[in-house]
Design an enzyme around this catalytic site. Structure first.
Site, PDB file in Angstrom:
ATOM      1  N   CYS A   1       0.869  -1.177   0.000  1.00  0.00           N
ATOM      2  CA  CYS A   1       0.000   0.000   0.000  1.00  0.00           C
ATOM      3  C   CYS A   1       0.905   1.225   0.000  1.00  0.00           C
ATOM      4  CB  CYS A   1      -0.956  -0.025   1.191  1.00  0.00           C
ATOM      5  SG  CYS A   1      -0.141  -0.187   2.788  1.00  0.00           S
TER       6      CYS A   1
ATOM      7  N   HIS B   1      17.495 -21.112  21.860  1.00  0.00           N
ATOM      8  CA  HIS B   1      17.029 -22.108  20.895  1.00  0.00           C
ATOM      9  C   HIS B   1      17.563 -23.479  21.308  1.00  0.00           C
ATOM     10  CE1 HIS B   1      16.366 -24.216  17.100  1.00  0.00           C
ATOM     11  NE2 HIS B   1      15.635 -23.185  16.686  1.00  0.00           N
TER      12      HIS B   1
END
Length: 653
Positions: free
Chosen positions: A26, A575
């Site tokens: 946009c 992680h």
């Protein structure tokens, strides 16, 4: 190519081309439809110097770029094959709840034509302004050509929407245009005009009483005008997409090229004139009437609420639902009353930023404020919102309050918008109706300029460079106190003499085990430090604890990774294992939830190392500072092993 590196970076961090269903843009945002948003590195993208921020709303992954978003969009298409992906996967079904799917549908149809819609509106507005000022007459060729340039898009709107709706529904774009063209075909428009010769009346003495001047195969066609209409063509293309897909299944490949559009047009166009068009037009009229009735209850209250919340709607992309109603109101009533109520929002935001620009002596903040204010003057406020006011929450709230107040005053004035036009100062001309520059026009200008002035005053006096420094310092010091550490921490060398290390933050070991350099990790993303600087631990325990007081910013559904953010802004990703996402949560048990506040040493996740290894996965735990670029230095303890809660990393800012 100017934005080639940024384009490559974005593609990589959203999970690669293979993770992208489609991409549109946009005025300021890249709007991705991703297959799996969890694969996107949102933290990295948010901290990128050339990216304003990242939003996830309405089933879209939105990357806010700024006014040059179109150039970045083109660069992404040039360095990838996204053009082909967009063409082949544009009709990918929206996911999420019904509301999210509705917002995605509306934005997908109207976004592609937003620029030309604003441009045509500006030209039409200037033509109206020149006429109102007496510079041209209605009979002059200059006025007629300018008016035609501006009005053509709106008059033939069904053709343009036929194209974008077909693209959204996965139908043939040119079939969509052909259906739209049939709805505005001049001969049919004239034949169905109200009061046409030979017209008969249908549904006499009912709320649906209408005229009919044409018939198709003996069936009466309700006389309705579809020029400038919105909803009928969207419904028509939706049903056309269904018919087209069915036809493709039953028509042989050798004749599909012309027989699919042949039967689609032959079925849908008459059906639209007979059934789809009238029903959808009635729906459109009811929506328009409903909006006016709500407005009629209290224009002041409507202006106060819509004005105050408009910028929040824009942040989450929810404004598209109201934009569709605005366009529909103009098509059905000849004017809209919603847009004027929210028109002051961009001016209030711009005023706040101008006030900050005039007050601040912070070179970086000043350099951000001026372009954001200029952009806001033309109605594009995302740079001001994301870059300036939203991070300083009170200033954003002040802008919303100012917008609400002046929205209420505009509601009291009864201002109407007569056509869609430009944004910001270019939007003034959209309030010029048949009465020319009437009182509502001038009152709207006074209200918006006042919103800018009040915003400027509030921004000037509410902003304080000193307060910002104090807040940042307090956050850092508070966090250090919580961890029982001071800014200058005494440590001892071998001869027991204390030495002083200037440290802003300590990260404790979230698990026990042997330290491993990231260089030795088999995962190239961690090994290359693309995620940030850090260390790995070959775990000897089966739990992960918080390495500092923090907020859980992200928690993967599979439980194999967690993102934490401290009070001073240090961001850490923990992680567990390599490629363990493939275990789909087996062997992991999260003990906290996303958004939860946790204390240093609090258990976060338990994991089963034996199960991970038996499944042929590496159970190494990576601890990475994802905002490493914001630090001056990161010092990792020079030891071979650590125990739970031992000092692991020192971060210097």
């Amino acid at each position: 190519m100017k934005y080639e590196n940024l384009a490559k970076d974005i593609i990589d961090k959203v999970g690669g081309v293979e993770n992208i269903n489609s991409l549109t843009h946009c005025i300021t945002r890249l709007r991705f439809k991703l297959k799996d948003e969890n694969k996107a590195d949102t933290a990295y993208l948010k901290n990128h110097d050339e990216i304003v921020t990242v939003m996830q709303s309405g089933g879209q992954y939105q990357i806010v770029i700024g006014n040059h978003v179109a150039d970045v969009f083109d660069a992404i298409n040039q360095v990838s094959n996204l053009d082909n992906i967009n063409a082949s996967q544009q009709h990918e079904k929206s996911t999420g709840n019904l509301f999210n799917r509705f917002i995605d549908l509306i934005s997908g149809i109207f976004q592609p034509i937003l620029g030309i819609l604003a441009a045509a509106g500006m030209i039409k507005g200037f033509a109206a302004l020149f006429l109102a000022l007496g510079w041209v007459s209605e009979e002059s060729g200059t006025y007629q050509i300018l008016f035609a340039i501006g009005d053509a898009l709106f008059y033939f709107f069904p053709i343009f929407l036929g194209f974008t709706a077909a693209k959204k529904f996965g139908s043939n774009h040119f079939i969509g245009m052909a259906i739209g063209a049939a709805l505005v075909y001049p001969t049919l428009v004239n034949a169905m005009a109200m009061g046409a010769k030979g017209a008969s009346t249908l549904f006499v003495n009912t709320p649906f009483e209408v005229q009919s001047s044409l018939s198709f195969l003996g069936l009466p066609i309700i006389s309705m005008t579809y020029t400038s209409s919105v909803i009928p063509i969207i419904f028509a293309i939706y049903f056309a997409s269904i018919v087209e897909r069915k036809l493709k299944l039953i028509i042989p490949d050798m004749i599909k090229t012309f027989f699919v559009p042949f039967f689609t047009l032959l079925i849908i166009v008459p059906l639209t004139f007979l059934i789809i068009g009238p029903i959808s037009s009635w729906i459109a009229n009811w929506i328009g009437t409903g909006a006016i009735n709500i407005y009629g209850l209290s224009p002041i209250l409507a202006g106060l609420l819509l004005g105050a919340f408009w910028q929040i709607f824009v942040i989450f992309g929810l404004h598209w639902g109201l934009v569709a109603i605005m366009i529909n109101n103009i098509a059905t009533n000849g004017y809209d009353i919603i847009n004027p109520l929210v028109f002051a929002a961009s001016f209030a935001q711009t005023g706040i930023v101008l006030g900050i620009f005039l007050k601040t002596k912070n070179t970086k903040l000043k350099s951000l404020s001026l372009p954001a204010a200029i952009s806001g003057t033309f109605g594009v406020t995302e740079p001001a919102i994301y870059g300036i006011t939203l991070p300083r929450k009170k200033l954003f709230i002040y802008s919303c309050i100012i917008s609400g107040i002046f929205g209420a005053l505009i509601g009291l004035a009864g201002t109407k918008m007569y056509f869609m036009g430009g944004l910001g100062i270019f939007g003034y001309t959209t309030f010029i109706g048949e009465n020319g520059l009437d009182s509502t026009f001038w009152l709207t200008i006074i209200a918006t300029l006042s919103a800018t002035l009040v915003g400027l005053i509030v921004g000037f006096f509410a902003h304080s460079d000193k307060n910002e420094e104090i807040e940042q310092s307090t956050a850092s010091e508070t966090h250090k106190t919580d961890n029982n550490l001071s800014n200058e921490t005494a440590i001892h060398n071998n001869d027991s003499r204390p030495i002083t290390l200037p440290t802003d933050y300590f990260i404790l070991a979230p698990t026990s085990g042997e330290l491993i350099s990231l260089d030795k990790i088999s995962d190239p993303v961690f090994a290359s430090r693309a995620m940030g600087e850090g260390i790995a631990i070959k775990p000897s325990s089966t739990s992960i604890v918080a390495p500092f007081d923090a907020i859980v910013e992200s928690l993967f559904p599979t439980g194999h990774a967690i993102g934490l953010k401290s009070n001073n802004g240090t961001e850490v990703l923990i992680h567990i294992g390599i490629d363990t996402v493939k275990l789909d949560g087996k062997g992991f048990e999260p003990l906290v939830k996303q958004g939860e506040t946790v204390e240093s040493g609090q258990p976060l996740i338990t994991f089963d190392s034996n199960l991970i290894r038996e499944a042929s996965f590496d159970d190494t735990v990576m601890i990475v500072i994802t905002n490493s670029k914001e630090t001056k230095e990161i010092i990792i303890e020079d030891v071979e092993k650590v125990n739970l809660k031992d000092s692991l990393i020192s971060v210097i800012y």
